[in-house]
Enzyme design. Structure first.
Site, PDB file in Angstrom:
ATOM      1  N   ARG A  12       0.821  -1.221   0.000  1.00  0.00           N
ATOM      2  CA  ARG A  12       0.000   0.000   0.000  1.00  0.00           C
ATOM      3  C   ARG A  12       0.852   1.266   0.000  1.00  0.00           C
ATOM      4  O   ARG A  12       0.534   2.248   0.671  1.00  0.00           O
ATOM      5  CB  ARG A  12      -0.939   0.032   1.219  1.00  0.00           C
ATOM      6  CG  ARG A  12      -1.970  -1.076   1.243  1.00  0.00           C
ATOM      7  CD  ARG A  12      -3.252  -0.620   0.586  1.00  0.00           C
ATOM      8  NE  ARG A  12      -4.185  -1.731   0.466  1.00  0.00           N
ATOM      9  CZ  ARG A  12      -5.270  -1.870   1.220  1.00  0.00           C
ATOM     10  NH1 ARG A  12      -5.555  -0.979   2.123  1.00  0.00           N
ATOM     11  NH2 ARG A  12      -6.064  -2.895   1.027  1.00  0.00           N
TER      12      ARG A  12
ATOM     13  N   ARG B  88      -3.542   6.893   0.276  1.00  0.00           N
ATOM     14  CA  ARG B  88      -3.916   8.127   0.979  1.00  0.00           C
ATOM     15  C   ARG B  88      -2.817   8.766   1.811  1.00  0.00           C
ATOM     16  O   ARG B  88      -2.934   9.913   2.200  1.00  0.00           O
ATOM     17  CB  ARG B  88      -5.147   7.870   1.858  1.00  0.00           C
ATOM     18  CG  ARG B  88      -6.429   7.824   1.062  1.00  0.00           C
ATOM     19  CD  ARG B  88      -7.553   7.284   1.892  1.00  0.00           C
ATOM     20  NE  ARG B  88      -7.241   5.924   2.313  1.00  0.00           N
ATOM     21  CZ  ARG B  88      -7.834   5.284   3.324  1.00  0.00           C
ATOM     22  NH1 ARG B  88      -8.751   5.901   4.035  1.00  0.00           N
ATOM     23  NH2 ARG B  88      -7.499   4.049   3.617  1.00  0.00           N
TER      24      ARG B  88
ATOM     25  N   ARG C 126      -5.868  11.576  -7.800  1.00  0.00           N
ATOM     26  CA  ARG C 126      -6.979  10.632  -7.848  1.00  0.00           C
ATOM     27  C   ARG C 126      -8.344  11.304  -7.768  1.00  0.00           C
ATOM     28  O   ARG C 126      -9.311  10.810  -8.317  1.00  0.00           O
ATOM     29  CB  ARG C 126      -6.807   9.645  -6.697  1.00  0.00           C
ATOM     30  CG  ARG C 126      -7.916   8.703  -6.606  1.00  0.00           C
ATOM     31  CD  ARG C 126      -7.548   7.314  -6.367  1.00  0.00           C
ATOM     32  NE  ARG C 126      -8.354   6.803  -5.278  1.00  0.00           N
ATOM     33  CZ  ARG C 126      -9.668   6.832  -5.273  1.00  0.00           C
ATOM     34  NH1 ARG C 126     -10.336   7.340  -6.292  1.00  0.00           N
ATOM     35  NH2 ARG C 126     -10.334   6.362  -4.244  1.00  0.00           N
TER      36      ARG C 126
ATOM     37  N   ASP D 130      -6.530  -3.621  -7.712  1.00  0.00           N
ATOM     38  CA  ASP D 130      -7.094  -4.151  -6.472  1.00  0.00           C
ATOM     39  C   ASP D 130      -7.378  -5.637  -6.654  1.00  0.00           C
ATOM     40  O   ASP D 130      -7.577  -6.098  -7.781  1.00  0.00           O
ATOM     41  CB  ASP D 130      -8.382  -3.418  -6.072  1.00  0.00           C
ATOM     42  CG  ASP D 130      -8.748  -3.689  -4.613  1.00  0.00           C
ATOM     43  OD1 ASP D 130      -8.208  -3.007  -3.728  1.00  0.00           O
ATOM     44  OD2 ASP D 130      -9.525  -4.622  -4.354  1.00  0.00           O
TER      45      ASP D 130
ATOM     46  N   TYR E  97     -14.650 -11.929   0.558  1.00  0.00           N
ATOM     47  CA  TYR E  97     -15.490 -10.777   0.185  1.00  0.00           C
ATOM     48  C   TYR E  97     -16.760 -11.230  -0.529  1.00  0.00           C
ATOM     49  O   TYR E  97     -17.844 -10.695  -0.289  1.00  0.00           O
ATOM     50  CB  TYR E  97     -14.706  -9.800  -0.700  1.00  0.00           C
ATOM     51  CG  TYR E  97     -13.612  -9.090   0.057  1.00  0.00           C
ATOM     52  CD1 TYR E  97     -13.912  -8.106   0.995  1.00  0.00           C
ATOM     53  CD2 TYR E  97     -12.274  -9.415  -0.135  1.00  0.00           C
ATOM     54  CE1 TYR E  97     -12.918  -7.460   1.712  1.00  0.00           C
ATOM     55  CE2 TYR E  97     -11.270  -8.786   0.576  1.00  0.00           C
ATOM     56  CZ  TYR E  97     -11.594  -7.806   1.499  1.00  0.00           C
ATOM     57  OH  TYR E  97     -10.606  -7.178   2.211  1.00  0.00           O
TER      58      TYR E  97
HETATM   59  O1  1CP Z   1       0.399   0.641  -3.429  1.00  0.00           O
HETATM   60  C1  1CP Z   1      -0.502  -0.204  -3.392  1.00  0.00           C
HETATM   61  O2  1CP Z   1      -0.368  -1.270  -2.774  1.00  0.00           O
HETATM   62  C2  1CP Z   1      -1.787   0.097  -4.090  1.00  0.00           C
HETATM   63  C3  1CP Z   1      -2.415  -0.997  -4.911  1.00  0.00           C
HETATM   64  C4  1CP Z   1      -3.401  -1.854  -4.129  1.00  0.00           C
HETATM   65  C5  1CP Z   1      -3.208  -3.177  -3.691  1.00  0.00           C
HETATM   66  C6  1CP Z   1      -1.925  -3.988  -3.786  1.00  0.00           C
HETATM   67  C7  1CP Z   1      -4.735  -1.496  -3.772  1.00  0.00           C
HETATM   68  C8  1CP Z   1      -5.398  -0.195  -4.038  1.00  0.00           C
HETATM   69  N1  1CP Z   1      -5.357  -2.595  -3.216  1.00  0.00           N
HETATM   70  C9  1CP Z   1      -4.434  -3.626  -3.130  1.00  0.00           C
HETATM   71  C10 1CP Z   1      -4.657  -5.006  -2.651  1.00  0.00           C
HETATM   72  C11 1CP Z   1      -5.794  -5.283  -1.738  1.00  0.00           C
HETATM   73  N2  1CP Z   1      -7.080  -4.834  -1.804  1.00  0.00           N
HETATM   74  C12 1CP Z   1      -5.715  -6.195  -0.654  1.00  0.00           C
HETATM   75  C13 1CP Z   1      -4.481  -6.978  -0.295  1.00  0.00           C
HETATM   76  C14 1CP Z   1      -3.496  -6.097   0.410  1.00  0.00           C
HETATM   77  C15 1CP Z   1      -3.761  -5.861   1.871  1.00  0.00           C
HETATM   78  O3  1CP Z   1      -3.969  -6.846   2.608  1.00  0.00           O
HETATM   79  O4  1CP Z   1      -3.690  -4.695   2.274  1.00  0.00           O
HETATM   80  C16 1CP Z   1      -6.959  -6.254  -0.030  1.00  0.00           C
HETATM   81  C17 1CP Z   1      -7.359  -7.079   1.178  1.00  0.00           C
HETATM   82  C18 1CP Z   1      -7.828  -5.391  -0.769  1.00  0.00           C
HETATM   83  C19 1CP Z   1      -9.256  -5.126  -0.517  1.00  0.00           C
HETATM   84  C20 1CP Z   1      -9.452  -3.684  -0.237  1.00  0.00           C
HETATM   85  N3  1CP Z   1      -9.517  -2.715  -1.207  1.00  0.00           N
HETATM   86  C21 1CP Z   1      -9.516  -3.046   1.023  1.00  0.00           C
HETATM   87  C22 1CP Z   1      -9.439  -3.753   2.399  1.00  0.00           C
HETATM   88  C23 1CP Z   1     -10.778  -3.893   3.035  1.00  0.00           C
HETATM   89  C24 1CP Z   1     -10.769  -4.774   4.304  1.00  0.00           C
HETATM   90  O5  1CP Z   1     -11.289  -5.909   4.218  1.00  0.00           O
HETATM   91  O6  1CP Z   1     -10.240  -4.315   5.339  1.00  0.00           O
HETATM   92  C25 1CP Z   1      -9.664  -1.658   0.781  1.00  0.00           C
HETATM   93  C26 1CP Z   1      -9.798  -0.560   1.790  1.00  0.00           C
HETATM   94  C27 1CP Z   1      -9.654  -1.480  -0.642  1.00  0.00           C
HETATM   95  C28 1CP Z   1      -9.699  -0.190  -1.399  1.00  0.00           C
HETATM   96  C29 1CP Z   1      -8.367   0.244  -1.882  1.00  0.00           C
HETATM   97  N4  1CP Z   1      -7.604  -0.469  -2.791  1.00  0.00           N
HETATM   98  C30 1CP Z   1      -6.440   0.218  -3.072  1.00  0.00           C
HETATM   99  C31 1CP Z   1      -6.460   1.443  -2.297  1.00  0.00           C
HETATM  100  C32 1CP Z   1      -5.381   2.500  -2.335  1.00  0.00           C
HETATM  101  C33 1CP Z   1      -7.663   1.439  -1.558  1.00  0.00           C
HETATM  102  C34 1CP Z   1      -8.113   2.550  -0.587  1.00  0.00           C
HETATM  103  C35 1CP Z   1      -9.271   3.307  -1.086  1.00  0.00           C
HETATM  104  C36 1CP Z   1      -9.060   4.443  -2.041  1.00  0.00           C
HETATM  105  O7  1CP Z   1      -7.976   5.057  -2.174  1.00  0.00           O
HETATM  106  O8  1CP Z   1     -10.085   4.783  -2.642  1.00  0.00           O
END
Ligand code: 1CP
Length: 353
Positions: free
Chosen positions: A29, A33, A42, A78, A156
């Site tokens: 990540r 943000r 974004r 994602d 999910y």
């Molecule tokens: O730099 C980076 O890593 C950004 C790319 C990225 C990756 C590798 C994003 C963008 N998502 C992910 C993988 C991801 N998505 C995982 C595995 C990594 C981890 O464990 O942290 C998981 C579980 C998700 C599912 C997901 N998507 C969540 C978690 C929800 C939960 O169950 O707690 C969330 C909050 C998202 C949204 C998301 N995806 C990515 C970002 C930057 C965000 C935040 C929201 C946004 O900026 O709008």
């Protein structure tokens, strides 16, 4: 022996336990943000539309490389992109994460999980990989592709959103193991198709995120999750790209994860790396595992913790086979200056004189 990618970056070399010029470092990540430039680029739209815009996704992928000087970019995407693209009905809610309007309940829902055709369903993913690769060519910075592991994606689809207890997932796996196996097979196919297309477009390493596997007992993991995880790595083995398997809270699962077929096992902050190596077993590199909560500051505390991770990661004596990372994702309130200082310290401490 599987064929090996050309080892032209420290990240690829560390994954293959070959000597490195310095310990490679990147952060899960790392885009997102915590970066002001991310918030500016974004805007307010859905994250899925940002991912669907290849030029924007490429820019968001490269921002942390410029900001922190990390050794790897991870594609801005994602884990729910493939299931979204085939029309399962997944959205990503700001501040919450993936949500499913009509969760997976019965054998009828298998029909909603058709195979992924990457060129038709997610053309923007390969396009973003090509745009980023062009920028990174010759820089020594690797591009990492990724997919959600079948269990974590299933969580999910079945729970309908983020969960703490995984009640519905566990109920399905225990009460209808045949249906569970059919669901896993569909999700294996999606992960394999997605990873293969990212590799063919140019990513040099792939990470399989099984973020929530730590919710399972070793018995549940061995029966219900490990076979599918193995099948994903088998499905891409011929492409010869180094692989990383990561989950949170997996201290009791590391030995089993070491049999899944990845080159690297990612470790969260709960188990010191030298102990994790002993549990995972020989023949693997490790990735991790600075506690992301510590990166909120102050620097002397972060510095001490970073040095401790470096020294624990070196515990096999050779100093090879360690990819420095956090134990999980960067927290949004992290201090970007501190994360940059962590990268500099890892590089300075691990450079051969
Ligand atoms: O730099 C980076 O890593 C950004 C790319 C990225 C990756 C590798 C994003 C963008 N998502 C992910 C993988 C991801 N998505 C995982 C595995 C990594 C981890 O464990 O942290 C998981 C579980 C998700 C599912 C997901 N998507 C969540 C978690 C929800 C939960 O169950 O707690 C969330 C909050 C998202 C949204 C998301 N995806 C990515 C970002 C930057 C965000 C935040 C929201 C946004 O900026 O709008």
């Amino acid at each position: 022996m599987k064929p090996r990618a050309v080892a032209d970056t420290d990240l690829v070399r560390a994954c293959c336990r070959q000597p490195v010029s310095r310990t490679p470092v990147w952060f899960m990540r790392q885009a997102g943000r915590s970066l002001p430039e991310y918030r500016a680029a974004r805007g307010e739209g859905s994250i899925l539309s940002a991912i669907g815009d290849a030029a924007l996704a490429a820019e968001l992928t490269l921002q942390p490389v410029r900001r922190y000087g990390v050794d790897a970019a991870i594609l801005f995407s994602d884990i729910v992109v493939p299931v979204h693209a085939i029309g399962f009905g997944v959205d990503v809610e700001p501040g919450r994460g993936p949500v499913v309007a009509s969760p997976f309940r019965s054998a009828h829902d298998l029909e909603r999980l058709r195979p992924l055709e990457p060129e038709a369903d997610v053309p923007y993913v390969a396009e973003a990989v090509r745009l980023v690769s062009k920028e990174l060519d010759g820089s020594g910075v690797a591009l990492i592709g990724f997919a959600g592991a079948p269990f974590t994606v299933a969580s999910y689809l079945i729970e309908g959103g983020p969960s703490r207890t995984f009640t519905l997932v566990k109920s399905l796996m225990h009460s209808d193991p045949d249906l569970w196996d059919l669901l896993m097979a569909r999700l294996v196919a999606l992960a394999v198709a997605s990873l293969r297309s990212q590799i063919q477009a140019g990513v040099q390493v792939v990470q399989l995120f099984d973020s929530w596997a730590g919710a399972l007992s070793p018995g549940e993991y061995a029966r219900f999750v490990l076979p599918a995880t193995r099948a994903v790595f088998e499905g891409i083995a011929d492409l010869g790209v180094p692989t990383i398997l990561f989950g949170v809270g997996t201290g009791e699962l590391l030995g089993l994860m070491g049999t899944a077929g990845s080159d690297v096992v990612g470790v969260d902050w709960r188990v010191p790396l030298h102990e994790a190596r002993a549990r995972i077993g020989p023949g693997h590199a490790v990735q991790g595992n600075l506690d992301p909560a510590l990166c909120v500051g102050p620097w002397p505390m972060v510095e001490r913790a970073t040095r401790a991770v470096l020294s624990s990661g070196k515990a096999d004596g050779s100093g090879t086979g360690h990819v420095f990372n956090l134990g999980h994702g960067v927290l949004p309130e992290s201090d970007v200056g501190i994360l940059g200082a962590v990268v500099d310290l890892v590089h300075a401490e691990s450079t051969e004189e």
